[in-house]
Design a protein around this motif. Structure first.
Motif, PDB file in Angstrom:
ATOM      1  N   PHE A   1      39.211  51.742  22.221  1.00  0.00           N
ATOM      2  CA  PHE A   1      38.772  50.867  23.314  1.00  0.00           C
ATOM      3  C   PHE A   1      38.919  51.537  24.670  1.00  0.00           C
ATOM      4  CE2 PHE A   1      39.768  48.366  19.633  1.00  0.00           C
ATOM      5  CZ  PHE A   1      38.551  47.717  19.463  1.00  0.00           C
ATOM      6  N   LYS A   2      39.936  52.392  24.790  1.00  0.00           N
ATOM      7  CA  LYS A   2      40.062  53.145  26.047  1.00  0.00           C
ATOM      8  C   LYS A   2      38.867  54.086  26.189  1.00  0.00           C
ATOM      9  CE  LYS A   2      45.031  53.340  26.778  1.00  0.00           C
ATOM     10  NZ  LYS A   2      46.188  54.238  26.782  1.00  0.00           N
TER      11      LYS A   2
ATOM     12  N   ASP B   1      36.089  54.178  29.063  1.00  0.00           N
ATOM     13  CA  ASP B   1      35.795  55.409  29.820  1.00  0.00           C
ATOM     14  C   ASP B   1      34.288  55.681  29.814  1.00  0.00           C
ATOM     15  OD1 ASP B   1      38.512  55.711  30.093  1.00  0.00           O
ATOM     16  OD2 ASP B   1      38.703  57.355  28.631  1.00  0.00           O
ATOM     17  N   LEU B   2      33.690  55.575  28.624  1.00  0.00           N
ATOM     18  CA  LEU B   2      32.273  55.930  28.490  1.00  0.00           C
ATOM     19  C   LEU B   2      31.346  54.907  29.143  1.00  0.00           C
ATOM     20  CD1 LEU B   2      32.500  57.277  24.859  1.00  0.00           C
ATOM     21  CD2 LEU B   2      31.583  58.575  26.794  1.00  0.00           C
TER      22      LEU B   2
ATOM     23  N   LYS C   1      39.499  50.122  35.098  1.00  0.00           N
ATOM     24  CA  LYS C   1      38.165  50.752  35.145  1.00  0.00           C
ATOM     25  C   LYS C   1      37.140  49.818  35.779  1.00  0.00           C
ATOM     26  CE  LYS C   1      38.786  54.563  32.934  1.00  0.00           C
ATOM     27  NZ  LYS C   1      38.171  55.847  33.203  1.00  0.00           N
ATOM     28  N   GLY C   2      37.594  48.665  36.244  1.00  0.00           N
ATOM     29  CA  GLY C   2      36.676  47.686  36.838  1.00  0.00           C
ATOM     30  C   GLY C   2      35.945  46.870  35.793  1.00  0.00           C
ATOM     31  N   LEU C   3      36.472  46.874  34.555  1.00  0.00           N
ATOM     32  CA  LEU C   3      35.799  46.173  33.453  1.00  0.00           C
ATOM     33  C   LEU C   3      36.618  44.962  33.017  1.00  0.00           C
ATOM     34  CD1 LEU C   3      34.880  49.393  31.444  1.00  0.00           C
ATOM     35  CD2 LEU C   3      33.385  48.090  32.975  1.00  0.00           C
TER      36      LEU C   3
ATOM     37  N   ASN D   1      28.444  54.081  19.065  1.00  0.00           N
ATOM     38  CA  ASN D   1      29.353  55.113  19.574  1.00  0.00           C
ATOM     39  C   ASN D   1      28.758  55.638  20.866  1.00  0.00           C
ATOM     40  OD1 ASN D   1      30.786  57.360  20.197  1.00  0.00           O
ATOM     41  ND2 ASN D   1      30.755  58.245  18.131  1.00  0.00           N
ATOM     42  N   LEU D   2      29.332  55.215  21.980  1.00  0.00           N
ATOM     43  CA  LEU D   2      28.738  55.525  23.281  1.00  0.00           C
ATOM     44  C   LEU D   2      28.695  57.021  23.565  1.00  0.00           C
ATOM     45  CD1 LEU D   2      30.420  52.623  25.257  1.00  0.00           C
ATOM     46  CD2 LEU D   2      27.961  52.873  24.852  1.00  0.00           C
ATOM     47  N   ALA D   3      29.513  57.796  22.821  1.00  0.00           N
ATOM     48  CA  ALA D   3      29.534  59.245  23.047  1.00  0.00           C
ATOM     49  C   ALA D   3      28.344  59.939  22.407  1.00  0.00           C
ATOM     50  CB  ALA D   3      30.827  59.838  22.494  1.00  0.00           C
ATOM     51  N   THR D   4      27.703  59.285  21.440  1.00  0.00           N
ATOM     52  CA  THR D   4      26.635  59.976  20.706  1.00  0.00           C
ATOM     53  C   THR D   4      25.293  59.252  20.759  1.00  0.00           C
ATOM     54  OG1 THR D   4      27.271  58.864  18.649  1.00  0.00           O
ATOM     55  CG2 THR D   4      28.294  60.994  19.068  1.00  0.00           C
ATOM     56  N   VAL D   5      25.164  58.279  21.645  1.00  0.00           N
ATOM     57  CA  VAL D   5      23.880  57.573  21.769  1.00  0.00           C
ATOM     58  C   VAL D   5      22.819  58.574  22.245  1.00  0.00           C
ATOM     59  CG1 VAL D   5      22.650  55.780  23.072  1.00  0.00           C
ATOM     60  CG2 VAL D   5      24.974  55.350  22.248  1.00  0.00           C
ATOM     61  N   LYS D   6      21.699  58.647  21.529  1.00  0.00           N
ATOM     62  CA  LYS D   6      20.654  59.607  21.911  1.00  0.00           C
ATOM     63  C   LYS D   6      20.033  59.204  23.246  1.00  0.00           C
ATOM     64  CE  LYS D   6      19.323  61.020  17.279  1.00  0.00           C
ATOM     65  NZ  LYS D   6      19.152  60.071  16.173  1.00  0.00           N
TER      66      LYS D   6
END
Ligand code: GLA
Length: 429
Positions: A59-60, A64-65, A117-119, A289-294
């Motif tokens: 979740f962290k 971040d992403l 993070k303002g979320l 997975n926000l790190a691998t979204v095309k």
């Protein structure tokens, strides 16, 4: 007591029973954010799956992403922990506790991190004796758990309905909502109640839901494949007359998460899910997975014009207005209003699988767009397609299988159009 006072008192008592309104000032537009369930499910083995297990790290990293990839700037704000965060038992005082190995810093610390993070921070529980994955539910602890959520600075609560009796849900969901309100902490309240009755053929009590809940899941879970998304779209279309009247600022129907950015949808199908979720004024809660979204999927999730349709301040849920041979037209009234005519988002979709394009012709009047002076168009996925100085009264689109053409039509003011003309448009791909 005077007769007049008596009448007032009776009125007040009736009102306490029937005039309760959630009125927490939240979710005036459909909530936007990220939730772990569809993508990460109940992965609890952090040794084997360190990057994918349901843990504070997950979740962290999502928080971040959301910020580093710019999603927060578009309105995505809730980071929601779904099932499998709990310890299997409550503590000696009956309090809920997170799994110590996977959430060693505790839920308040996670809330602080996300707030930093303002979320905003969302957390899952279940009205029954157990959550769907078998962790402790809130039954028997409603007030205590509502207060615990407030103490952890939760901003959004998803209350699921496994391991409970549907005859107890009316009291359970409304009572938990009251306890949430009584904490004094504003928390978006997401109720899964109708998702447990509708599949049994028992219609949801949307009158009550819209009074007590900010959003509610009307149907079964989404999965990462087109057949499932298509079934959800059909279910909402089939039942739209029952659902639409209860959507509006502060209370929304929820067809479940956005699965864009995962494995199951093509690019066209991803555009289609986003467009129909925008038309339906659905919560935009990603599970990916926000790190691998095309990049092309990120562009869809971050399309400002489509998000603006979803978040439109009129808060009117759109509807299916035409369907033939699995070709459909959906419309949603949106701002701006010009000469008493609203603008419209129009989604033309093909649910056909036969692998070839179809043409669809319609006049705007046929689909309920009645401004006599016509409309200007913007294609929300292909913004250069139309010249905004031209005026349209009819449209012809070419639809590919399981794809969408998504247009915003803005009414033209009389004075702006000295030479009214009718233009038919063919989409050229
Ligand atoms: C149910 C819900 C899902 C998810 C799981 C968790 O199936 O509908 O959205 O929360 O439970 O176990």
């Amino acid at each position: 007591m005077l007769k007049k006072d008596m009448i007032l008192l009776i009125g007040l008592l009736v009102c306490v029973k029937t005039c309760y309104s959630l009125d927490n000032g939240l979710a005036l537009t459909p909530p936007m954010g990220w939730m772990h369930w569809q993508r990460y499910r109940c992965i609890v083995d952090c040794k084997e799956y360190p990057d994918d297990c349901v843990s504070e790290q997950l979740f962290k990293k999502a928080a971040d992403l959301i910020v580093s990839e710019g999603y927060d700037q578009l309105g995505y704000e809730y980071i929601i922990v779904d099932d499998c965060w709990l310890n299997k038992t409550r503590d000696e005082n009956g309090r809920l506790q997170p799994d110590k190995d996977r959430f060693p810093s505790g839920m308040k610390a996670l809330a602080d991190y996300i707030h930093g993070k303002g979320l905003k921070f969302g957390l899952y529980e279940d009205f029954g004796t157990k959550t769907c994955a078998g962790y402790p539910g809130v039954l028997g602890h409603l007030e205590q758990d509502a207060q615990q959520f407030a103490d952890w600075d939760v901003d959004y609560v998803k209350l699921d309905g496994c391991y409970s009796n549907i005859t107890e849900m009316y009291d359970g969901y409304t009572q938990f909502g009251k306890y949430l309100n009584e904490t004094g902490r504003p928390m978006v309240y997401s109720c899964s109640w109708p998702a447990y009755t509708e599949p049994l053929g028992i219609p949801g009590d949307y009158e009550t839901l819209s009074e007590y809940c900010n959003l509610w899941r009307n149907w079964d879970d989404i999965d990462d494949n087109w057949a499932n998304v298509s079934r959800i779209i059909d279910f909402f279309a089939e039942n739209q007359d029952r659902f639409i009247p209860y959507a509006g600022p502060g209370h929304w129907n929820d067809p479940d998460m956005l699965i864009i950015g995962n494995f199951g949808l093509s690019d066209d199908q991803s555009e289609l899910q986003m467009a129909i979720w925008a038309i339906m004024a659905a919560p935009l809660i990603m599970s990916n997975n926000l790190a691998t979204v095309k990049p092309q999927h990120k562009a869809i999730l971050q399309n400002k014009d489509v998000i603006a349709v979803n978040q439109d301040a009129l808060g009117i849920q759109g509807r299916l207005v035409f369907k033939k041979n699995k070709l459909e037209i959906w419309t949603r009234p949106i701002l701006p209003i010009v000469n008493n005519h609203t603008s419209y988002a129009i989604a033309f979709i093909s649910q056909r699988f036969d692998g070839r394009p179809y043409h669809l012709n319609t006049t705007l009047q046929e689909i309920g767009l009645n401004n006599p002076n016509g409309y200007t168009f913007k294609d929300l996925y292909n913004p250069d397609k139309y010249d905004s100085s031209e005026v349209y009264k009819a449209i012809k689109v070419t639809l590919f299988p399981t794809a969408v053409v998504f247009i915003k039509a803005t009414p033209v003011d009389n004075e702006q159009v000295p030479n009214e003309k009718l233009i038919e448009v063919k989409h050229i791909f």
